[in-house]
Design an enzyme around this catalytic site. Structure first.
Site, PDB file in Angstrom:
ATOM      1  N   SER A 165       0.838  -1.203   0.000  1.00 15.71           N
ATOM      2  CA  SER A 165       0.000   0.000   0.000  1.00 15.71           C
ATOM      3  C   SER A 165       0.875   1.256   0.000  1.00 15.71           C
ATOM      4  O   SER A 165       2.063   1.182   0.322  1.00 15.71           O
ATOM      5  CB  SER A 165      -0.860  -0.003   1.264  1.00 15.71           C
ATOM      6  OG  SER A 165      -1.378   1.286   1.549  1.00 15.71           O
ATOM      7  N   TYR A 222      -3.597  -0.019   9.894  1.00 16.42           N
ATOM      8  CA  TYR A 222      -3.395  -0.397   8.486  1.00 16.42           C
ATOM      9  C   TYR A 222      -1.970  -0.085   8.051  1.00 16.42           C
ATOM     10  O   TYR A 222      -1.300  -0.904   7.427  1.00 16.42           O
ATOM     11  CB  TYR A 222      -4.401   0.373   7.640  1.00 16.42           C
ATOM     12  CG  TYR A 222      -4.429   0.031   6.185  1.00 16.42           C
ATOM     13  CD1 TYR A 222      -3.788   0.834   5.246  1.00 16.42           C
ATOM     14  CD2 TYR A 222      -5.131  -1.077   5.721  1.00 16.42           C
ATOM     15  CE1 TYR A 222      -3.829   0.542   3.890  1.00 16.42           C
ATOM     16  CE2 TYR A 222      -5.189  -1.376   4.361  1.00 16.42           C
ATOM     17  CZ  TYR A 222      -4.533  -0.558   3.464  1.00 16.42           C
ATOM     18  OH  TYR A 222      -4.584  -0.858   2.116  1.00 16.42           O
TER      19      TYR A 222
END
Ligand code: NAP
Ligand code: GCO
Length: 266
Positions: free
Chosen positions: A146, A159
């Site tokens: 990510s 996250y």
């Protein structure tokens, strides 16, 4: 001689009923993959995925219910795949969730759930396929990282911690298993229009764009959100023999976000 073809290979893509995983599977199919294997957390999602693959004209698909955080279920699934489909040549650790909560308000259990799915899950699934890849002395593991493998932002502490860890897990699998001709790389998508980011793109009550939507458009040189289909080519590259000399790398497919300070206000 390298090839982008995936003919003769089977790929297991976790959480690929829809979204990024589904589009990576479509790209694999276009590259000639023998079998697509995917799992999701309930039968409804698996059935939804099977119907979507069929609608896309992809027939060589096998869907299974499996929670990537359940070590025993993953081991059982791998045995079932071996019995019903065959060897797993390519693993794409795609399944993932996000919780957008200010860290000081986030409960430990919420933090843990993101870590479990986004980081422990790839550990569990990779550990389950490594033995056959070691014996075969060949294998591809692709971890879907990510922007948050490199950057932080408000409300995504769990996250970012998970995806930062996934970047280092990618590098460590490369380091520990490269001698078995196993390549483990990451794909770092930018901001992709999928259900996971839908809340960030919702129109405001007055019809205007979500502030985060406008923010991302300004942070992306191309001035747009990326589409999940745009991850297919990079994934085929990392799944194919064309990338046999690429290992421990995170390929950012972000439209240039990481290179760009952002559009200056007029
Ligand atoms: P998505 O649309 O939310 O799809 C995620 C998939 O993973 C869903 O099918 C989901 O099932 C499944 N899943 C969740 N928990 C699972 C578990 N415990 N076991 C098995 N499957 C599980 O997300 P996406 O946007 O396609 O993202 C896919 C991956 O790319 C994720 O790892 C995400 O972090 C990453 N990523 C996304 C973006 C983006 O902008 N969209 C950017 C960078 C990275 P449910 O429907 O039940 O949740
Ligand atoms: C967010 C977004 C991002 C994207 C992606 C960016 O809330 O910032 O969901 O995390 O999903 O991970 O690469």
């Amino acid at each position: 001689m390298f090839s982008f073809s995936l003919a003769g290979k089977n790929a297991w893509i976790t959480g690929a009923s829809y979204g990024i995983g589904f589009n990576i599977a479509k790209a694999f199919a276009a590259a000639g993959i023998d079998n697509i294997i995917f799992n999701d957390i309930n039968q409804d999602l698996v059935n939804r995925g099977l119907a979507a693959y069929k609608e896309a004209g992809i027939e060589n698909v096998h869907g299974y219910v499996c929670d990537v955080t359940d070590e025993n279920a993953v081991k059982t699934l791998v045995e079932k795949i071996h019995a019903e489909v065959g060897p797993i040549h390519i693993l794409v650790n795609n399944a993932g969730i996000i919780k957008r909560i200010p860290m000081h308000e986030m409960k430990r259990a919420e933090f843990q759930q993101v870590i479990d799915i986004d980081l422990v899950g790839p550990f569990i699934c990779s550990s389950a396929v490594l033995p056959e890849m070691m014996e075969r002395r060949a294998g591809k593991i692709i971890n879907i990282c990510s922007m948050m493998s490199e950057l932080g932002r408000e409300t995504v502490s769990a996250y970012a911690a998970a995806k930062g860890g996934l970047k280092m897990l990618t590098r460590n699998i490369c380091s520990e298993y490269g001698e078995y001709n196993i390549q483990c790389n990451g794909i770092g998508p930018g901001y992709i229009a999928t259900p996971q980011t839908a809340p960030l793109r919702e129109r405001q009550a007055d019809g205007s764009r979500h502030p985060f939507d406008s923010f991302i458009v300004a942070k992306t040189p191309a001035g747009r959100w990326l589409e999940p289909e745009e991850l297919g080519g990079p994934a085929v590259f990392l799944a194919s023999s064309a990338s046999d000399a690429v290992n421990g790398h995170v390929l950012y497919v972000d439209g240039g976000i990481l290179a760009y300070i952002g559009k200056q206000p007029k």
